[in-house]
Motif scaffolding. Structure first.
Motif, PDB file in Angstrom:
ATOM      1  N   LEU A  29       0.757  -1.514  -0.062  1.00 18.53           N
ATOM      2  CA  LEU A  29       0.401  -0.601  -0.196  1.00 18.53           C
ATOM      3  C   LEU A  29       1.097   0.576   0.330  1.00 18.53           C
ATOM      4  O   LEU A  29       1.686   0.986   0.567  1.00 18.53           O
ATOM      5  N   GLN A  87      -3.303   3.913  -2.261  1.00 21.79           N
ATOM      6  CA  GLN A  87      -4.331   3.212  -1.943  1.00 21.79           C
ATOM      7  C   GLN A  87      -4.801   4.160  -1.218  1.00 21.79           C
ATOM      8  O   GLN A  87      -6.033   3.720  -0.515  1.00 21.79           O
ATOM      9  N   MET A  88      -4.422   4.796  -0.589  1.00 17.62           N
ATOM     10  CA  MET A  88      -5.250   5.459   0.638  1.00 17.62           C
ATOM     11  C   MET A  88      -3.834   6.492   1.140  1.00 17.62           C
ATOM     12  O   MET A  88      -2.971   6.747   0.169  1.00 17.62           O
ATOM     13  N   VAL A 309     -10.034   5.743   1.461  1.00 16.98           N
ATOM     14  CA  VAL A 309      -9.499   4.244   0.506  1.00 16.98           C
ATOM     15  C   VAL A 309     -10.214   4.636  -1.072  1.00 16.98           C
ATOM     16  O   VAL A 309     -11.150   5.668  -1.352  1.00 16.98           O
ATOM     17  N   ASN A 312      -9.226   2.604  -7.520  1.00 19.35           N
ATOM     18  CA  ASN A 312      -8.778   1.954  -8.001  1.00 19.35           C
ATOM     19  C   ASN A 312      -7.469   0.861  -7.138  1.00 19.35           C
ATOM     20  O   ASN A 312      -6.646   0.084  -7.810  1.00 19.35           O
ATOM     21  N   ALA A 313      -7.968   0.698  -5.910  1.00 21.13           N
ATOM     22  CA  ALA A 313      -6.845   0.103  -5.272  1.00 21.13           C
ATOM     23  C   ALA A 313      -7.617  -1.487  -5.300  1.00 21.13           C
ATOM     24  O   ALA A 313      -8.746  -1.452  -5.128  1.00 21.13           O
ATOM     25  N   SER A 314      -8.042  -2.880  -5.075  1.00 21.07           N
ATOM     26  CA  SER A 314      -7.602  -3.661  -5.454  1.00 21.07           C
ATOM     27  C   SER A 314      -8.621  -4.225  -4.186  1.00 21.07           C
ATOM     28  O   SER A 314      -8.285  -3.940  -3.313  1.00 21.07           O
ATOM     29  N   GLN A 317      -6.283  -5.421  -1.442  1.00 19.75           N
ATOM     30  CA  GLN A 317      -5.710  -3.466  -1.314  1.00 19.75           C
ATOM     31  C   GLN A 317      -7.092  -2.720  -0.158  1.00 19.75           C
ATOM     32  O   GLN A 317      -6.256  -2.175   0.341  1.00 19.75           O
ATOM     33  N   GLN A 318      -8.223  -2.612  -0.866  1.00 19.36           N
ATOM     34  CA  GLN A 318      -9.020  -1.869  -0.113  1.00 19.36           C
ATOM     35  C   GLN A 318      -8.933  -3.322   1.321  1.00 19.36           C
ATOM     36  O   GLN A 318      -8.847  -1.963   2.432  1.00 19.36           O
ATOM     37  N   ALA A 321      -6.033  -1.810   3.975  1.00 22.15           N
ATOM     38  CA  ALA A 321      -5.873  -0.571   3.990  1.00 22.15           C
ATOM     39  C   ALA A 321      -7.038  -0.432   5.214  1.00 22.15           C
ATOM     40  O   ALA A 321      -6.484   0.382   5.729  1.00 22.15           O
TER      41      ALA A 321
END
Length: 425
Positions: A29, A87-88, A309, A312-314, A317-318, A321
């Motif tokens: 991240l 991602q964040m 958050v 675009n984060a997977s 990844q979310q 996060a």
């Protein structure tokens, strides 16, 4: 064992080892953070991240220090549009409308689902939660209010009660006249400094709130800059330097005001509660912290940043996060963060921790920002937020430097904001 069977067995072992190593790779991240590189806050953030990673080896976080709030949201949105967003990020609470408008973020309340997730979000102070379209988009973290600091030693020397700050605008002027000291070289100590640049809108909103004002409609689509009450407020701020001569004339810089207070160049200052630890560590005199002096009521804007958050984060990844966000805003970590920085611990549970109870016994000034929350209003927030903040910043600066009258400065800012918000109305 035949060479063929040995070779096959080796291949299986190697494949298993490779699969295991692959599975052990942490989720990576990137987190944008609105401070300059170096200094105590970035050290605290680095330490929090390192401690999280020790107990969550499956997650790796890279903090990227991106400058002030306005720079951070601009960099984040530019990166998002280029397909390379973090991602964040910690971004100003006021930027929620702009982030939503760009389609850049996922609502925190969508990621924290179920009764348990709702209970977690409801645990934050209501003053720090901004609901848009029935959702909470950012999680309160680096949060603050505007407060007044005063030098108790300077008060004593001026014949004032060291434990009694000014309660209203009239007393601000009266006390400041006694506190302003002159020598052969000019003014050696100002009565008060209220920063007016580069983000004068925030302190102006604090003063406006104490005069019964609100700067926006709470929906992000309209502002109320040039009301009679706000003109009166900006006139009073201008008069402190120009007419009363108890404050430096012209624009007062946000960044240098805390140092002016610590070095004794001003006896009082208005700034964020986020400067509390800085003052406590460096002031060589006893000091107090008070709610903003009122004109007709108590008031202050909330301020600071939330954790967001990015869309675009997977999914993986979310999820990671949110693990970090849940951890870093937990009562123990929120208390630790507040003590280290001076920002307000964002939940009642954080104030109930033993470490926080011990802290406020030693530093009762920390309680002021929390108590002020009951009178607080959300910080000015709209669509096209950066441009609209700039319009109000320029109005405040134009007034205090006497480039425009307060009425003309706010009228011009209102016209500019109306134009920027027309398509959202």
């Amino acid at each position: 064992m035949s060479a063929i069977r040995y070779s096959r067995l080796s291949s299986v072992v190697l494949l298993a080892m490779a699969t295991s190593a692959f599975a052990a790779d942490p989720v990576k991240l990137q987190m944008y953070y609105p401070i300059a590189v170096g200094g105590k806050v970035s050290h605290t953030v680095d330490t929090l991240v390192a401690d999280f990673e020790k107990t969550h080896p499956d997650v790796s976080i890279q903090p990227v220090y991106t400058g002030d709030y306005a720079t951070t949201v601009t960099k984040a949105l530019t990166a998002f549009r280029g397909g390379n967003a973090p991602q964040m990020a910690v971004i100003g609470d006021i930027e929620a409308y702009s982030l939503i408008d760009a389609g850049a973020i996922v609502a925190a309340s969508d990621l924290a689902q179920g009764e348990e997730g709702k209970k977690w979000i409801d645990g934050f102070y209501p003053a720090f939660l901004r609901h848009i379209d029935g959702k909470v988009w950012g999680v309160p973290f680096q949060r603050s209010t505007v407060v007044m600091y005063w030098n108790k030693q300077a008060f004593e020397k001026a014949g004032l009660n060291a434990d009694t700050p000014p309660a209203n605008w009239q007393q601000v002027v009266e006390f400041s006249k006694k506190l302003t000291l002159k020598d052969a070289n000019g003014v050696s100590q100002w009565g008060i400094e209220i920063p007016s640049t580069p983000n004068g809108y925030w302190n102006f909103q604090g003063l406006s709130a104490t005069n019964g004002g609100r700067l926006d409609n709470g929906k992000g689509t309209a502002v109320h800059f040039n009301t009679p009450g706000n003109v009166e407020t900006l006139q009073w701020l201008t008069d402190l330097g120009q007419k009363e001569q108890v404050s430096p004339k012209g624009a007062i810089a946000w960044g240098t005001t805390p140092q002016d207070f610590i070095s004794g160049k001003t006896a009082m200052m208005v700034t964020t509660t986020g400067n509390l630890t800085n003052v406590r560590d460096n002031a060589k005199f006893p000091f107090g912290v008070a709610m903003l002096p009122e004109k007709i009521q108590r008031g202050s804007p909330t301020g600071g940043g939330n954790l967001y958050v990015f869309k675009n984060a997977s999914a993986e990844q979310q999820k990671a996060a949110m693990e970090f966000i849940r951890w870093v805003t937990s009562p123990e970590q929120a208390a630790r963060w507040s003590i280290a920085t001076g920002y307000v611990a964002t939940s009642a549970a954080a104030w109930d921790t033993q470490v926080m109870k011990d802290y406020v016994k030693q530093v009762p000034q920390a309680l002021v920002a929390r108590e002020q929350l009951k009178y607080a209003q959300p910080e000015l927030s709209t669509y096209n937020s950066v441009q609209i903040q700039d319009a109000l910043n320029h109005a405040v600066e134009a007034a205090v430097t006497q480039a425009k009258t307060p009425a003309d400065a706010l009228a011009d800012a209102q016209k500019q904001a109306d134009r920027l918000l027309k398509s959202y109305q």
